[in-house]
Design a protein around this motif. Structure first.
Motif, PDB file in Angstrom:
ATOM      1  N   GLN A  33      10.556 -71.467  -2.740  1.00 42.79           N
ATOM      2  CA  GLN A  33      10.259 -70.074  -3.061  1.00 42.79           C
ATOM      3  C   GLN A  33      10.191 -69.242  -1.788  1.00 42.79           C
ATOM      4  OE1 GLN A  33       6.846 -69.743  -5.658  1.00 42.79           O
ATOM      5  NE2 GLN A  33       7.478 -71.487  -6.915  1.00 42.79           N
ATOM      6  N   ARG A  34      10.795 -68.089  -1.834  1.00 39.37           N
ATOM      7  CA  ARG A  34      10.785 -67.190  -0.683  1.00 39.37           C
ATOM      8  C   ARG A  34      10.616 -65.750  -1.153  1.00 39.37           C
ATOM      9  NH1 ARG A  34       9.866 -70.899   1.776  1.00 39.37           N
ATOM     10  NH2 ARG A  34      10.840 -71.780   3.640  1.00 39.37           N
ATOM     11  N   ASN A  35       9.789 -65.024  -0.427  1.00 36.81           N
ATOM     12  CA  ASN A  35       9.643 -63.582  -0.602  1.00 36.81           C
ATOM     13  C   ASN A  35      10.053 -62.918   0.706  1.00 36.81           C
ATOM     14  OD1 ASN A  35       8.533 -64.283  -3.037  1.00 36.81           O
ATOM     15  ND2 ASN A  35       6.430 -63.822  -2.452  1.00 36.81           N
ATOM     16  N   THR A  36      10.988 -62.005   0.661  1.00 36.38           N
ATOM     17  CA  THR A  36      11.435 -61.318   1.871  1.00 36.38           C
ATOM     18  C   THR A  36      11.259 -59.814   1.703  1.00 36.38           C
ATOM     19  OG1 THR A  36      13.722 -61.251   1.055  1.00 36.38           O
ATOM     20  CG2 THR A  36      13.099 -63.112   2.463  1.00 36.38           C
ATOM     21  N   THR A  37      10.919 -59.163   2.805  1.00 38.71           N
ATOM     22  CA  THR A  37      10.683 -57.722   2.800  1.00 38.71           C
ATOM     23  C   THR A  37      11.429 -57.081   3.957  1.00 38.71           C
ATOM     24  OG1 THR A  37       8.467 -58.034   1.844  1.00 38.71           O
ATOM     25  CG2 THR A  37       8.915 -55.937   2.900  1.00 38.71           C
ATOM     26  N   LYS A  66      10.657 -40.497   6.255  1.00 37.96           N
ATOM     27  CA  LYS A  66      11.509 -41.105   5.240  1.00 37.96           C
ATOM     28  C   LYS A  66      11.302 -42.613   5.313  1.00 37.96           C
ATOM     29  CE  LYS A  66      14.767 -40.964   2.058  1.00 37.96           C
ATOM     30  NZ  LYS A  66      14.577 -40.285   0.765  1.00 37.96           N
ATOM     31  N   TYR A  67      11.018 -43.204   4.155  1.00 36.36           N
ATOM     32  CA  TYR A  67      10.643 -44.621   4.114  1.00 36.36           C
ATOM     33  C   TYR A  67      11.491 -45.344   3.076  1.00 36.36           C
ATOM     34  CZ  TYR A  67       7.635 -48.732   3.426  1.00 36.36           C
ATOM     35  OH  TYR A  67       7.151 -50.016   3.313  1.00 36.36           O
ATOM     36  N   ALA A  68      12.063 -46.478   3.477  1.00 35.96           N
ATOM     37  CA  ALA A  68      12.848 -47.312   2.565  1.00 35.96           C
ATOM     38  C   ALA A  68      12.295 -48.733   2.607  1.00 35.96           C
ATOM     39  CB  ALA A  68      14.316 -47.300   2.953  1.00 35.96           C
ATOM     40  N   TYR A  69      12.190 -49.331   1.423  1.00 38.14           N
ATOM     41  CA  TYR A  69      11.565 -50.652   1.306  1.00 38.14           C
ATOM     42  C   TYR A  69      12.385 -51.499   0.335  1.00 38.14           C
ATOM     43  CZ  TYR A  69       8.009 -53.943  -0.554  1.00 38.14           C
ATOM     44  OH  TYR A  69       7.323 -55.046  -0.982  1.00 38.14           O
ATOM     45  N   GLU A  70      12.736 -52.696   0.764  1.00 32.92           N
ATOM     46  CA  GLU A  70      13.452 -53.635  -0.093  1.00 32.92           C
ATOM     47  C   GLU A  70      12.678 -54.949  -0.130  1.00 32.92           C
ATOM     48  OE1 GLU A  70      17.505 -54.180   0.891  1.00 32.92           O
ATOM     49  OE2 GLU A  70      18.015 -52.036   0.795  1.00 32.92           O
ATOM     50  N   TYR A  71      12.523 -55.479  -1.332  1.00 36.50           N
ATOM     51  CA  TYR A  71      11.732 -56.693  -1.519  1.00 36.50           C
ATOM     52  C   TYR A  71      12.493 -57.629  -2.454  1.00 36.50           C
ATOM     53  CZ  TYR A  71       7.918 -59.657  -3.280  1.00 36.50           C
ATOM     54  OH  TYR A  71       7.135 -60.716  -3.647  1.00 36.50           O
ATOM     55  N   TYR A  99      13.913 -61.765  -8.277  1.00 37.14           N
ATOM     56  CA  TYR A  99      13.360 -60.426  -8.538  1.00 37.14           C
ATOM     57  C   TYR A  99      13.682 -59.547  -7.334  1.00 37.14           C
ATOM     58  CZ  TYR A  99       9.754 -56.780  -8.999  1.00 37.14           C
ATOM     59  OH  TYR A  99       9.087 -55.588  -9.073  1.00 37.14           O
ATOM     60  N   ASP A 100      14.238 -58.358  -7.608  1.00 39.17           N
ATOM     61  CA  ASP A 100      14.570 -57.406  -6.550  1.00 39.17           C
ATOM     62  C   ASP A 100      13.869 -56.081  -6.810  1.00 39.17           C
ATOM     63  OD1 ASP A 100      17.142 -58.037  -4.589  1.00 39.17           O
ATOM     64  OD2 ASP A 100      17.044 -59.320  -6.361  1.00 39.17           O
ATOM     65  N   ALA A 101      13.330 -55.495  -5.736  1.00 39.19           N
ATOM     66  CA  ALA A 101      12.673 -54.193  -5.849  1.00 39.19           C
ATOM     67  C   ALA A 101      13.124 -53.302  -4.696  1.00 39.19           C
ATOM     68  CB  ALA A 101      11.164 -54.347  -5.842  1.00 39.19           C
ATOM     69  N   MET A 102      13.348 -52.035  -4.981  1.00 36.89           N
ATOM     70  CA  MET A 102      13.705 -51.051  -3.967  1.00 36.89           C
ATOM     71  C   MET A 102      12.834 -49.813  -4.134  1.00 36.89           C
ATOM     72  SD  MET A 102      17.882 -51.219  -3.691  1.00 36.89           S
ATOM     73  CE  MET A 102      18.118 -50.887  -5.445  1.00 36.89           C
ATOM     74  N   LEU A 103      12.345 -49.327  -3.025  1.00 33.50           N
ATOM     75  CA  LEU A 103      11.518 -48.122  -3.008  1.00 33.50           C
ATOM     76  C   LEU A 103      12.047 -47.190  -1.943  1.00 33.50           C
ATOM     77  CD1 LEU A 103       8.927 -46.341  -3.452  1.00 33.50           C
ATOM     78  CD2 LEU A 103       7.812 -47.823  -1.765  1.00 33.50           C
ATOM     79  N   ASN A 104      12.228 -45.934  -2.312  1.00 35.16           N
ATOM     80  CA  ASN A 104      12.568 -44.878  -1.357  1.00 35.16           C
ATOM     81  C   ASN A 104      11.548 -43.758  -1.523  1.00 35.16           C
ATOM     82  OD1 ASN A 104      15.343 -45.351   0.083  1.00 35.16           O
ATOM     83  ND2 ASN A 104      15.632 -46.059  -2.026  1.00 35.16           N
ATOM     84  N   SER A 105      10.966 -43.340  -0.427  1.00 38.24           N
ATOM     85  CA  SER A 105       9.959 -42.285  -0.500  1.00 38.24           C
ATOM     86  C   SER A 105      10.085 -41.365   0.709  1.00 38.24           C
ATOM     87  CB  SER A 105       8.547 -42.882  -0.546  1.00 38.24           C
ATOM     88  OG  SER A 105       8.234 -43.519   0.675  1.00 38.24           O
ATOM     89  N   SER A 106       9.545 -40.177   0.555  1.00 39.54           N
ATOM     90  CA  SER A 106       9.511 -39.223   1.663  1.00 39.54           C
ATOM     91  C   SER A 106       8.201 -38.452   1.632  1.00 39.54           C
ATOM     92  CB  SER A 106      10.697 -38.251   1.590  1.00 39.54           C
ATOM     93  OG  SER A 106      10.585 -37.409   0.450  1.00 39.54           O
TER      94      SER A 106
END
Length: 626
Positions: A33-37, A66-71, A99-106
Motif C-alpha cells: 500500500q502506498r499513499n503519495t502526495t 495558487k495551490y494545487a494538490y494531487e493525492y 483512489y485519486d484526488a485533485m484539489l485546486n484552490s486560490s
C-alpha cells in the motif's frame, strides 16, 4: 515487529495464519500500500505606497496564492491460499484498488490603507489608519476511486471491474471588511489606542452577514517618562487592552448539501441524499471579548534579561460549534451558536543571555502558560451538550466530549465502573466489575498549564537551537488500545496468563451496606469473553495526557562575509533539523502520543486507529539571500 515480517510464506506470520486476524499484517501494508502526495504552491505579494505629504500616505497590499494538490492511494489485494479450520475471525479478502484526488484552490487578499502619522506638537502625536480589506477564496476537488483492479501492480481507475466511484466539489467564499486604528501618543511614553472593524461574510445568512467589533487600550512606559528609573532596569512598559473580535463560519454550513450515494435509494436507482449535518439558517457570528493586562521589562546592559507577564480573561459568546444529535432526527449533528465559555489565564515569558563574548553566546528562554476554562451558559434550559466524538453515537459507544455548565471545557465522559467512596471498583458475585448506569466525567482534555524551554548556543557562524515543553492536567481517550483489547494484543490482557484473576483495586458488598476489599473473588474468566466485556468500559482506555517533548533540535552554519561576497549574495546558511524527536509520558500511557488527536477542533482528547501515526521529521535547510 521483525518476527512477523514474512507475511507471504511464514508459518505463523503469513496472511492465512497471522496473529493479526482482524487487520492486515503491518508488513503487508508496508509492502502493498502506498499513499503519495504532490503539492505545488505559487504566491505573489505586492506592496505599493504613495506619500502625499510627510505625514499622509496611501498604500495597497496585494497577495495571491495558487495551490494545487494531487493525492493517490494504491492498495494491493489480499487473498488466502488456504483456509484454517476453527478460526475465531479473520479479515475478509479484498481486491486491489486505487483512489485519486485533485484539489485546486486560490486565495486573494487586498488591503487599501490610508495612514496619518503626525506630530501635533512637541508633546502630542497621532497615528491613524483607515483601511478596506477584501478576501476571496475558491477551491475545486475531484475524487475518483476504482475497485477490483484487474492488472497486477497497475493502479489506474480505468482497469477496473464494476462502477467508477467518485465525487466533485466546489467552494467559493468572500469577506469584505472596513477597519480603523487610531493611536494618540504623549511624549512617546503614554499611548491611547482605539480600533474598530466591520466585516461582511458570504458564509453567514443575509440578516447576520454584517458584524462589528471594536477595541481599546492604553500603554505606559515609565522608563521613558522618568529617566531616573533607568539603571539596572533598562525598560519597563505596562499595558491594558480590551478587545472584541468576530468570527464567521465555513462556506455553505447554512445550506443543505445533497449527494448521490451509490445504491441509494436502492439498487441501480439513483437518488439524492441529505448530508448528515443539519444546516442552521439563523447562524450568527461568534464573538470573543478579551480583557488583558501585562508588563514588559528588560534588565542590564544590552537587555541581557528581558521578559513579559500577561494576565487575561476571554469570554466567547455564540461560539460556532457542531453538536451531535440523535440519529432518529435524520441527522447526526447540527452546527449552532453555543452559549458562553470563559477562559482565564496567565502567561510568563523570560529570556536571558547567560554567556556572551566576541565569538560565543548562550541564550536561554523559559515560558509558562496557565489557562482555566469554564462553561458559563449553554442554550436556554440546557445544562450539558455533546460536542463531539469520533463515533456517530458517542454516548452509545461510551466516549464523548461534552460542554457542561459550571465545569471546565471541554470535558471527556465515558462509561465507567461502579465505585465506592474511596474510588475502588465494585465487583459482583462473579468477580467481574459492575458498570455504572451513566457516563462519568474523566477530566478535561486541554492542559492546565504548559512550560516551555528554548536555548541557543552560538560559536562564530555555528548555531545550535533546541526547544522542549511540558504540558499536564488533562486526560486522553485512546481508541487504539481499545481496538488492541478486542484483538487480544494489549499488555495487561495477558498479565494473568489468560486465566481468571482478582480485579485490581476492587471491593464487594459486605451485606451490611459497606464494602470489603476483594482478595478472593476471581473474575469469570481471563480469555476473550472477559476482555470483550472489559472493552465496553471506556474509562479503561483513558490515560493521563501529560507529556514532556523535545520539539526540535537544529544545527546551522552561516557562512562568513568573505564567502558570501564572492558568491554575490547577502547571506548564506546551511542547516540540519529534527522535530518531534523524543517524548516522555506517564507510566499508564505505553501506547501513543497524547497529542495524537483525531480532531483539531473542540472535540480534542480522542485518538483513533484511523489516524496516521505520529512521526519524527528530519530535514536539511539551505537559505540564500540575494
Amino acid at each position: 515487529m521483525n518476527e512477523v515480517k514474512d507475511w507471504r510464506t511464514g508459518q505463523f506470520t503469513r496472511n492465512e495464519a497471522s496473529y493479526y486476524a482482524f487487520y492486515e499484517n503491518p508488513w503487508f501494508i508496508l509492502d502493498t500500500q502506498r499513499n503519495t502526495t504532490d503539492r505545488t504552491e505559487m504566491t505573489f505579494i505586492g506592496d505599493m505606497k504613495y506619500d502625499f505629504t510627510d505625514w499622509l500616505s496611501a498604500s495597497l497590499k496585494l497577495g495571491f496564492t495558487k495551490y494545487a494538490y494531487e493525492y493517490k492511494e494504491e492498495h494491493g489485494g489480499l487473498s488466502y491460499a488456504f483456509e484454517l479450520p476453527n478460526t475465531y475471525a479473520r479479515i475478509d479478502e479484498f481486491n486491489p484498488s486505487t483512489y485519486d484526488a485533485m484539489l485546486n484552490s486560490s486565495r486573494f487578499n487586498s488591503d487599501f490603507i490610508i495612514n496619518i502619522d503626525k506630530d501635533l506638537s512637541e508633546s502630542f502625536s497621532i497615528n491613524a489608519n483607515l483601511g478596506h480589506n477584501i478576501r476571496i477564496t475558491d477551491s475545486k476537488t475531484i475524487n475518483v476511486e476504482g475497485l477490483n483492479l484487474i492488472i497486477p501492480d497497475f493502479y489506474n481507475v480505468s482497469t477496473r471491474t464494476g462502477e467508477l466511484q467518485g465525487d466533485e466539489g466546489r467552494t467559493d467564499y468572500r469577506k469584505v471588511g472596513v477597519y480603523g486604528d487610531l493611536t494618540f501618543g504623549f511624549k512617546d511614553y503614554l499611548f491611547l489606542n482605539a480600533t474598530a472593524r466591520n466585516d461582511w461574510s458570504s458564509a453567514l445568512p443575509a440578516d447576520n452577514r454584517s458584524y462589528f467589533y471594536p477595541g481599546a487600550g492604553i500603554s505606559f512606559v515609565p522608563t521613558d517618562a522618568f529617566e531616573g528609573l533607568k539603571g539596572t532596569l533598562r525598560y519597563l512598559k505596562a499595558n491594558v487592552n480590551w478587545t472584541k473580535t468576530g468570527n464567521d463560519a465555513d462556506p455553505y454550513v447554512i445550506n443543505q448539501v445533497f449527494s448521490a450515494p451509490t445504491g441509494f435509494p436502492y439498487g441501480s436507482t439513483t437518488g439524492l441524499s441529505l448530508s448528515g449535518r443539519e444546516p442552521n439558517p439563523n447562524l450568527s457570528p461568534e464573538f470573543t471579548t478579551s480583557l488583558e493586562a501585562g508588563i514588559e521589562f528588560a534588565f542590564f546592559k544590552g537587555d541581557r534579561l528581558s521578559g513579559s507577564i500577561t494576565g487575561y480573561q476571554t469570554n466567547t459568546t455564540d461560539q460556532i460549534v457542531p453538536i451531535n444529535t440523535s440519529t432518529t432526527s435524520g441527522a447526526t449533528s447540527i452546527l449552532t451558536n453555543l452559549g458562553e465559555v470563559q477562559n482565564q489565564g496567565l502567561e510568563v515569558d523570560l529570556n536571558g543571555t547567560i554567556l556572551k563574548n566576541e565569538d560565543f553566546s548562550w541564550d536561554l528562554g523559559v515560558n509558562y502558560a496557565l489557562n482555566k476554562s469554564e462553561v458559563i451558559s449553554l442554550s436556554d434550559g440546557v445544562n450539558e451538550i455533546e460536542i463531539g466524538s469520533p463515533y456517530v453515537d458517542g454516548p452509545g459507544y461510551g466516549a464523548v466530549v461534552v460542554a457542561k455548565v459550571g465545569e471546565s471545557y471541554p470535558l471527556l465522559k465515558t462509561t465507567d465502573y461502579q465505585r465506592d467512596e474511596l474510588g475502588r471498583v465494585i465487583v459482583g458475585d462473579d468477580g467481574d466489575p459492575l458498570e455504572a448506569s451513566d457516563l462519568q466525567i474523566q477530566g478535561k482534555t486541554t492542559p492546565d498549564y504548559i512550560v516551555g524551554l528554548n536555548t541557543t548556543l552560538k560559536y562564530k557562524g555555528l548555531s545550535l537551537y533546541a526547544v522542549a515543553d511540558y504540558r499536564t492536567g488533562h486526560v486522553y481517550y485512546n481508541n487504539i488500545v481499545d481496538v488492541l483489547e478486542f484483538t487480544g494484543l494489549t499488555q495487561h490482557g495477558v498479565t494473568a496468563g489468560r486465566q481468571a484473576f482478582v480485579f485490581p483495586n476492587s471491593v464487594y458488598e459486605d451485606g451490611s451496606g459497606g464494602y470489603v476489599e476483594n482478595n478472593d473473588r476471581l473474575t469469570s474468566g481471563g480469555g476473550n469473553s472477559f476482555w470483550d466485556v472489559y472493552g465496553d468500559t471506556k474509562s479503561n482506555y483513558v490515560s493521563d495526557a501529560s507529556v514532556l517533548k523535545l520539539r526540535e533540535i537544529s544545527l546551522s552554519y552561516s557562512f562568513d562575509d568573505a564567502i558570501v561576497d564572492k558568491l554575490g549574495m547577502q547571506a548564506l546558511s546551511l542547516g540540519l533539523y529534527g522535530r518531534n524527536l523524543f517524548m516522555w509520558r506517564p507510566a499508564d500511557n505505553v501506547y501513543t502520543d497524547p497529542e495524537f488527536n483525531y480532531s483539531s477542533g473542540n472535540a480534542v482528547g480522542f485518538g483513533t486507529q484511523s489516524q496516521t501515526p505520529p512521526t519524527r521529521q528530519y530535514g536539511l535547510t539551505l537559505t540564500a539571500k540575494f
